[in-house]
Design a protein around this motif. Structure first.
Motif, PDB file in Angstrom:
ATOM      1  N   ARG A   1      41.577  53.984  40.075  1.00 29.63           N
ATOM      2  CA  ARG A   1      40.870  53.353  38.975  1.00 29.63           C
ATOM      3  C   ARG A   1      39.269  53.222  39.705  1.00 29.63           C
ATOM      4  O   ARG A   1      38.452  53.205  39.075  1.00 29.63           O
ATOM      5  CB  ARG A   1      41.516  51.992  38.570  1.00 29.63           C
ATOM      6  CG  ARG A   1      42.521  52.271  37.654  1.00 29.63           C
ATOM      7  CD  ARG A   1      43.326  51.072  37.416  1.00 29.63           C
ATOM      8  NE  ARG A   1      42.641  50.262  36.200  1.00 29.63           N
ATOM      9  CZ  ARG A   1      43.037  50.427  34.886  1.00 29.63           C
ATOM     10  NH1 ARG A   1      43.983  51.142  34.844  1.00 29.63           N
ATOM     11  NH2 ARG A   1      42.423  49.902  33.960  1.00 29.63           N
ATOM     12  N   ALA A   2      39.311  52.459  40.920  1.00 33.80           N
ATOM     13  CA  ALA A   2      38.118  52.325  41.529  1.00 33.80           C
ATOM     14  C   ALA A   2      37.251  53.625  41.736  1.00 33.80           C
ATOM     15  O   ALA A   2      35.958  53.262  41.656  1.00 33.80           O
ATOM     16  CB  ALA A   2      38.460  51.299  42.619  1.00 33.80           C
ATOM     17  N   MET A   3      38.107  54.338  41.879  1.00 33.41           N
ATOM     18  CA  MET A   3      37.170  55.762  42.106  1.00 33.41           C
ATOM     19  C   MET A   3      36.965  56.356  40.811  1.00 33.41           C
ATOM     20  O   MET A   3      36.102  57.460  41.016  1.00 33.41           O
ATOM     21  CB  MET A   3      38.106  56.821  42.890  1.00 33.41           C
ATOM     22  CG  MET A   3      38.355  56.598  44.584  1.00 33.41           C
ATOM     23  SD  MET A   3      39.895  57.593  45.227  1.00 33.41           S
ATOM     24  CE  MET A   3      38.629  58.997  45.651  1.00 33.41           C
ATOM     25  N   GLY A   4      37.093  55.730  39.654  1.00 36.42           N
ATOM     26  CA  GLY A   4      36.565  56.311  38.350  1.00 36.42           C
ATOM     27  C   GLY A   4      37.819  57.053  37.549  1.00 36.42           C
ATOM     28  O   GLY A   4      37.440  57.533  36.452  1.00 36.42           O
TER      29      GLY A   4
ATOM     30  N   ARG B   1      40.618  56.740  35.620  1.00 36.62           N
ATOM     31  CA  ARG B   1      41.421  55.880  34.803  1.00 36.62           C
ATOM     32  C   ARG B   1      41.560  56.183  33.381  1.00 36.62           C
ATOM     33  O   ARG B   1      40.765  57.139  33.029  1.00 36.62           O
ATOM     34  CB  ARG B   1      40.669  54.399  34.841  1.00 36.62           C
ATOM     35  CG  ARG B   1      39.110  54.422  34.613  1.00 36.62           C
ATOM     36  CD  ARG B   1      38.401  53.001  34.637  1.00 36.62           C
ATOM     37  NE  ARG B   1      37.240  53.267  34.357  1.00 36.62           N
ATOM     38  CZ  ARG B   1      36.250  52.931  35.063  1.00 36.62           C
ATOM     39  NH1 ARG B   1      36.097  53.006  36.322  1.00 36.62           N
ATOM     40  NH2 ARG B   1      34.928  53.118  34.392  1.00 36.62           N
TER      41      ARG B   1
ATOM     42  N   ARG C   1      31.375  62.519  32.784  1.00 36.19           N
ATOM     43  CA  ARG C   1      30.942  61.503  32.037  1.00 36.19           C
ATOM     44  C   ARG C   1      29.667  62.168  31.146  1.00 36.19           C
ATOM     45  O   ARG C   1      29.341  63.211  31.557  1.00 36.19           O
ATOM     46  CB  ARG C   1      30.320  60.280  32.922  1.00 36.19           C
ATOM     47  CG  ARG C   1      31.611  59.480  33.106  1.00 36.19           C
ATOM     48  CD  ARG C   1      31.427  58.361  34.148  1.00 36.19           C
ATOM     49  NE  ARG C   1      31.699  58.708  35.428  1.00 36.19           N
ATOM     50  CZ  ARG C   1      32.921  58.248  36.204  1.00 36.19           C
ATOM     51  NH1 ARG C   1      33.810  57.815  35.325  1.00 36.19           N
ATOM     52  NH2 ARG C   1      33.147  58.656  37.144  1.00 36.19           N
TER      53      ARG C   1
ATOM     54  N   SER D   1      31.792  63.608  39.246  1.00 33.52           N
ATOM     55  CA  SER D   1      32.359  63.556  40.835  1.00 33.52           C
ATOM     56  C   SER D   1      33.776  64.056  40.974  1.00 33.52           C
ATOM     57  O   SER D   1      34.351  64.242  39.940  1.00 33.52           O
ATOM     58  CB  SER D   1      32.050  61.984  41.218  1.00 33.52           C
ATOM     59  OG  SER D   1      33.029  61.483  40.527  1.00 33.52           O
TER      60      SER D   1
ATOM     61  N   ARG E   1      30.578  55.461  37.676  1.00 30.28           N
ATOM     62  CA  ARG E   1      31.651  54.982  38.562  1.00 30.28           C
ATOM     63  C   ARG E   1      31.069  53.996  39.272  1.00 30.28           C
ATOM     64  O   ARG E   1      31.656  53.048  39.562  1.00 30.28           O
ATOM     65  CB  ARG E   1      31.877  56.221  39.495  1.00 30.28           C
ATOM     66  CG  ARG E   1      33.378  55.858  40.311  1.00 30.28           C
ATOM     67  CD  ARG E   1      33.493  56.833  41.167  1.00 30.28           C
ATOM     68  NE  ARG E   1      32.343  57.224  42.103  1.00 30.28           N
ATOM     69  CZ  ARG E   1      32.371  57.904  43.206  1.00 30.28           C
ATOM     70  NH1 ARG E   1      33.498  58.738  43.523  1.00 30.28           N
ATOM     71  NH2 ARG E   1      31.413  58.027  43.965  1.00 30.28           N
TER      72      ARG E   1
ATOM     73  N   VAL F   1      30.858  49.809  37.935  1.00 31.01           N
ATOM     74  CA  VAL F   1      32.136  48.624  38.337  1.00 31.01           C
ATOM     75  C   VAL F   1      31.615  47.994  39.566  1.00 31.01           C
ATOM     76  O   VAL F   1      31.751  46.484  39.310  1.00 31.01           O
ATOM     77  CB  VAL F   1      33.655  49.311  38.425  1.00 31.01           C
ATOM     78  CG1 VAL F   1      34.479  48.439  38.887  1.00 31.01           C
ATOM     79  CG2 VAL F   1      34.040  49.822  37.206  1.00 31.01           C
TER      80      VAL F   1
ATOM     81  N   SER G   1      40.252  45.227  33.755  1.00 29.73           N
ATOM     82  CA  SER G   1      40.042  46.148  32.430  1.00 29.73           C
ATOM     83  C   SER G   1      38.695  45.859  31.765  1.00 29.73           C
ATOM     84  O   SER G   1      37.911  46.832  31.252  1.00 29.73           O
ATOM     85  CB  SER G   1      41.316  46.359  31.589  1.00 29.73           C
ATOM     86  OG  SER G   1      41.816  44.983  31.409  1.00 29.73           O
TER      87      SER G   1
ATOM     88  N   GLU H   1      36.069  47.174  33.746  1.00 23.91           N
ATOM     89  CA  GLU H   1      35.926  48.749  33.286  1.00 23.91           C
ATOM     90  C   GLU H   1      35.269  49.033  31.931  1.00 23.91           C
ATOM     91  O   GLU H   1      34.264  50.094  31.915  1.00 23.91           O
ATOM     92  CB  GLU H   1      37.157  49.440  33.613  1.00 23.91           C
ATOM     93  CG  GLU H   1      37.786  49.389  34.983  1.00 23.91           C
ATOM     94  CD  GLU H   1      39.104  49.757  35.240  1.00 23.91           C
ATOM     95  OE1 GLU H   1      39.718  49.756  36.201  1.00 23.91           O
ATOM     96  OE2 GLU H   1      39.816  49.977  34.085  1.00 23.91           O
TER      97      GLU H   1
ATOM     98  N   ALA I   1      31.489  48.696  32.169  1.00 20.58           N
ATOM     99  CA  ALA I   1      30.664  49.521  32.786  1.00 20.58           C
ATOM    100  C   ALA I   1      30.567  50.738  31.988  1.00 20.58           C
ATOM    101  O   ALA I   1      29.483  51.382  31.901  1.00 20.58           O
ATOM    102  CB  ALA I   1      31.493  49.884  34.194  1.00 20.58           C
ATOM    103  N   ASP I   2      31.735  51.012  31.291  1.00 14.99           N
ATOM    104  CA  ASP I   2      31.856  52.369  30.169  1.00 14.99           C
ATOM    105  C   ASP I   2      30.568  52.204  29.067  1.00 14.99           C
ATOM    106  O   ASP I   2      30.143  53.020  28.878  1.00 14.99           O
ATOM    107  CB  ASP I   2      33.096  52.522  29.632  1.00 14.99           C
ATOM    108  CG  ASP I   2      34.122  53.111  30.702  1.00 14.99           C
ATOM    109  OD1 ASP I   2      33.796  53.636  31.718  1.00 14.99           O
ATOM    110  OD2 ASP I   2      35.532  53.082  30.503  1.00 14.99           O
TER     111      ASP I   2
END
Lengths: 71, 671
Positions: free
Chosen positions: A23-26, A28, A48, A54, B120, B123, B198, B201, B204-205
Motif C-alpha cells: 500500500r505504501a508503495m502505491g 492499493r 496514474r 512506477s 505515490r 502519502v 485509508s 490515501e 493523496a489520490d
C-alpha cells in the motif's frame, strides 16, 4: 492476467506487513495497473493520471494474492 | 477533500542555521541531492543502539546561512512496522538522533518525491504535514518527468498543501538554489491531512487528481519492458548477471592492483624509514612491525573495497541491481535466502566486513541473520594470497590446473555458504524467506559524483571501523610473535664467529672468503629467526596446539601459521615465509620454491606435502579467521552469540572438511 493487459486492483489477501508495504508503495485498491511481465517475477506498472507511473517487481507468492478486475 | 485548515506559523530557529531532515521514498534521488549540496562536507553517523545510519552534512550558502542536512533512510511510509520507518518517526519527533547530534525535532522537514510518480509520494507528504513542523516539498527528477511528458501544477499543489513546493533536478542542479532558500525560510504548513491510513490515501489520490496535468496515456514503455524481460529472464537474466559480475570483478581486481602495490610500497618505505630514524629496540620494532605493519595490512585492502562500492553504486544508480535481485532470488530461495541477500554476499567477495554491513538492506530479520552468518564463507581478498601460495605449490608448471583449483576454492566457499544457510533456516532460523516485493526504478545513466562520494563515505567508514580493530590485533600478534626475546642458538653464534674470522683473515683483493662469510651470516640469520619464532609466545602456543591439528597433517610450524592468521588470513603467508625461509617477501619465485621445498624438523619430510597442501587449502576456504568480521557480526546481528556461532560453525566445518580431505588422500596413497 496476460502480459500487456491493463486492470484495476480490487483487493489484496496478504499478510499484514506485506500488505502495508505494498500500500505504501502505491499498490492499493483502485490502482490502475499494467502487467509488464507475468511470473518469475511479475512486473507491474502502476499508472496514474497524466502519464505518471512506477514499476514494482513481485514474487509469484505475492502476486497470487492480488486480485485485479477489468479497467 | 478532508483537510483541516489552520494558520501558517513561522517557527523560531537558531539565528543563522537550520537543521533539515531529508525524508523521501527510496529511489527519489535523496542521496543525489544530499551529495550535490554537501559534497565532501558530510559524515555518516549511527543511530545509537542500531545499525542504521544517517548521513549528516553541512551546506553553507551565502544568503541562506548554514543548513545542516540529515539524510534519513529511504521509506515508503513513516508509519510502517520497519526499522527505517521507526527511525524516521523517532528522528522527526525528536526522540532519537544520529550519534553526536542534538536530541530535538528538526527545524524543517524536506520531503522529496518523484516527479515521474507524484501520486505515490503524496502519502508520505501527508504523513510529514501531520507532524506540524516547517515543511518543504521537493519534486525531484523533473528532467526525467519532462522527457516522459509527465507534468504537475506545483503552484496548485503548494496551495493545497499549505507549504512551499519546489520543482528540481538534483542530477542537473535545476531548482536546487530555490530549494535551499525555501528550506531556510520554511514555515509550519496551514493544512493538516487526515490521520487514518485509508483517509490519508484518499486525500493523496484527491490531491493528485487536482494537480496532475496532461492526458492519460496507456502506451507501453517498450524499451523498459524489453530490458526488464531480458534482465529477469531465467536464462538470459542469469547470463547477463554472470557477465556483469565477471566484468565488475575483473575491473576491481585489475584496477586495484596498482593502488594496492603503491600502498604496499609506501608502507614498506615507511617501516624502513622508522627503522632508520629510531635506534634498534622495542620502540622501533613496535612502530615498524606492529603499528605500520598493522595499518598497512588494513589500508592495502582499501582500494579493492572502494572500487567495489564504486561499482555497486554505479550499478545501483542504473536501476539494474533491483532486477538482478530478482534473478538471484530464484537461485537463493531454495537455500532459505532471498534476492535481498545477493548484494551482501556479492560484496563479501571483496571483504566480509562491508558485505555484512550491507545486509542491513535485507528487510526480514531471519533472512538478514542467515545472510550475516554465511557471508564470511565467500572468498574474500584476504584469502587470495593463501590460495596463490598453495595452488602454486600444488601445481607448479601447470597454471591451467592452478586456475581450476582457484575457481574451485571460490565454488567451495559458495556451496558452503548456501548449505549453511539452508541448515540455519531449517533449524535456528526456521521459517520461509519472505517473498520479494521490490520497486524497479527507472533505468538511467549513473551519476559519477554520487558514486565517488558514496565510495569516499564507505571507504572512510571501513577504515574507521576495521582499521582500529585490525591495528589493535596486529599489535597483539606482533607482541606474541616477537616476545620473549631469546638468546640466539649456539649454532648461529658459531656461524657468526666463523664469518667474522673469515673477514678478519681475508686479504684486500680476495672475494671468496667475503662471499662465504655473507653466506654464513645469512644462514645464521635464518637459524636465529626460526629459533626466535619457535621460542616466542606464538611459537609455544603453536607447539601446544599442534596435537589438535595433527589429524589434518599440520606440524607445529603450520599450526603457528594457522594460529597467527586467526586474526587475519593473509598473515599466514608472511608467517610461513618468516618461519621457513627467514624472509617476509613471498613475491619472488625463489621464495616460493624454498617454501615448497621446506622441510619439517626431521629435515626430510616436506612441510607442504600434497595431502597437507590440499587440507590447508580446504581449511582456509572454510575457516573463520578474521576477528574484525566477528566483531562486525556481533554488532550487526545485535548479539555476541551469533558471532560465537559463526566462529564455531565455520571452524568446525573447516576442520572436519580438511581432515576428511587429508585422511582420504592418505588412504589413496597420496602423501
Amino acid at each position: 492476467m496476460e502480459q500487456g493487459q491493463i486492470g484495476v486492483i480490487t483487493r489484496t489477501l496478504l499478510q499484514e506487513q506485506d500488505a502495508a508495504l505494498l500500500r505504501a508503495m502505491g499498490l492499493r485498491p483502485n490502482t490502475k495497473i499494467r502487467v509488464c511481465q507475468t511470473g518469475g517475477p511479475w512486473i507491474i506498472e502502476m499508472r496514474r493520471s497524466g502519464g505518471a507511473c512506477s514499476r514494482i517487481g513481485l514474487a509469484d507468492a505475492i502476486a497470487a494474492h492480488i486480485h485485479v478486475g477489468p479497467f | 477533500m478532508t483537510t483541516e485548515v489552520g494558520q501558517s506559523e513561522a517557527r523560531p530557529r537558531t539565528a543563522d542555521s537550520a537543521r533539515v531532515a531529508l525524508l523521501g521514498n527510496p529511489n527519489t534521488g535523496k542521496s543525489t541531492l544530499f551529495n550535490r549540496l554537501c559534497g565532501a562536507r558530510q559524515k555518516t553517523s549511527n543511530f545509537p543502539g542500531t545499525t542504521q545510519e544517517a548521513r549528516v552534512g553541512l551546506v553553507r550558502a551565502d544568503d541562506h546561512g548554514a543548513i545542516e542536512l540529515i539524510d534519513l533512510p529511504g521509506v515508503y511510509s513513516i508509519e510502517l512496522d520497519m526499522t527505517e520507518a521507526a527511525l524516521c518517526r523517532g528522528m522527526i519527533s525528536g526522540e532519537i538522533a544520529p550519534r553526536g547530534e542534538r536530541l530535538a525535532p528538526p527545524d524543517v522537514i524536506c520531503v522529496m518525491i518523484d516527479a515521474t510518480d507524484l501520486g505515490r509520494g503524496l502519502v508520505l507528504v501527508g504523513e510529514a504535514l501531520r507532524r506540524r513542523l516547517p515543511t518543504v516539498v521537493a519534486i525531484n527528477m523533473v528532467d526525467l518527468a519532462r522527457r516522459r511528458g509527465v507534468h504537475a501544477d506545483e503552484g496548485r499543489l503548494a496551495d493545497i498543501l499549505g507549504c512551499a513546493v519546489v520543482v528540481c533536478s538534483a542530477r542537473t542542479g535545476e531548482g536546487v538554489d530555490r530549494l535551499l532558500s525555501e528550506m531556510a525560510r520554511a514555515s509550519i504548513p496551514n493544512r493538516t491531512p487526515p490521520g487514518d491510513a485509508s483517509g490519508l490515501e484518499r486525500w493523496a489520490d484527491e490531491v493528485f487528481a487536482e494537480v496532475a496535468l496532461g492526458d492519460d496515456r496507456d502506451e507501453a514503455r517498450t524499451i523498459t519492458d524489453r530490458l526488464d524481460k531480458a534482465f529477469t529472464h531465467p536464462v538470459a537474466g542469469v547470463g547477463a548477471f554472470a557477465f556483469v559480475m565477471a566484468l565488475m570483478f575483473y575491473v576491481i581486481f585489475k584496477l586495484a592492483t596498482y593502488p594496492m602495490d603503491l600502498v604496499d610500497g609506501l608502507f614498506a618505505s615507511l617501516a624502513d624509514g622508522v627503522r632508520r630514524v629510531l635506534p634498534e629496540g622495542i620502540l622501533a620494532d613496535l612502530l615498524a612491525g606492529g603499528v605500520v605493519g598493522g595499518v598497512g595490512a588494513t589500508v592495502i585492502f582499501v582500494p579493492q573495497i572502494c572500487l567495489l562500492f564504486f561499482m555497486i553504486s554505479l550499478l545501483e544508480d542504473t536501476g539494474y541491481l533491483a532486477r538482478a535481485a530478482f534473478v538471484m532470488d530464484r537461485v537463493l530461495r531454495p537455500f532459505g535466502l532471498s534476492g535481498h541477500s545477493f548484494v551482501p554476499l556479492l560484496s563479501s567477495h571483496a571483504c566480509a566486513l562491508p558485505g555484512i554491513m550491507s545486509a542491513r538492506a535485507v528487510p526480514d530479520r531471519k533472512d538478514r541473520l542467515a545472510t550475516i552468518l554465511v557471508a564470511p564463507f565467500m572468498t574474500c581478498s584476504a584469502r587470495i594470497p593463501v590460495y596463490v601460495l598453495l595452488t602454486t605449490i600444488l601445481f607448479r608448471g601447470r597454471p591451467a590446473m592452478g586456475a581450476i583449483a582457484f575457481v574451485g576454492c571460490y565454488a567451495l566457499g559458495i556451496i558452503a555458504a548456501l548449505g549453511s544457510a539452508a541448515l540455519a533456516r531449517r533449524t535456528l532460523l526456521q521459517g520461509k524467506s519472505r517473498p520479494m516485493a521490490l520497486e524497479l526504478p527507472s533505468y538511467k545513466v549513473p551519476s559519477l559524483s554520487t558514486a565517488l562520494l558514496t565510495t569516499l563515505d564507505r571507504g572512510l567508514v571501513f577504515l574507521k571501523k576495521a582499521g582500529s580493530t585490525i591495528l589493535a590485533i596486529s599489535i597483539v600478534l606482533w607482541w606474541l610473535s616477537t616476545y620473549p626475546i631469546v638468546e640466539p642458538p649456539p649454532v648461529a653464534t658459531d656461524l657468526r664467529a666463523r664469518a667474522a674470522a673469515l673477514v678478519a683473515t681475508a686479504g684486500d683483493d680476495s672475494t671468496d672468503p667475503l662471499y662465504e662469510s655473507e653466506m654464513l651470516l645469512a644462514e645464521a640469520g635464518l637459524l636465529e629467526a626460526i629459533h626466535a619464532t619457535r621460542m616466542s609466545f606464538a611459537g609455544r602456543l603453536g607447539r601446544g596446539i599442534e596435537p589438535v591439528f595433527r589429524p589434518l597433517g599440520f606440524d607445529w610450524q603450520l599450526s603457528v601459521g594457522v594460529l597467527s592468521s586467526f586474526a587475519a588470513r593473509e598473515v599466514f603467508v608472511s608467517t610461513m615465509a618468516v618461519m621457513l625461509t627467514g624472509e617476509e617477501d613471498t613475491e619472488t619465485e625463489g621464495i616460493l620454491d624454498r617454501l615448497a621445498r621446506a622441510t619439517r624438523e626431521d629435515g626430510v619430510t616436506p612441510v607442504f606435502t600434497v595431502a597437507v597442501s590440499w587440507a590447508l587449502l580446504v581449511y582456509y576456504v572454510l575457516a573463520m579467521q578474521c576477528l574484525p568480521t566477528l566483531a562486525v557480526t556481533a554488532k550487526e546481528s545485535g548479539s555476541v552469540k551469533w558471532a560465537v556461532l559463526q566462529l564455531v560453525w565455520m571452524c568446525t566445518v573447516a576442520y572436519l572438511a580438511a581432515m576428511i580431505v587429508y585422511q582420504s588422500l592418505l588412504l589413496f596413497g597420496v602423501r
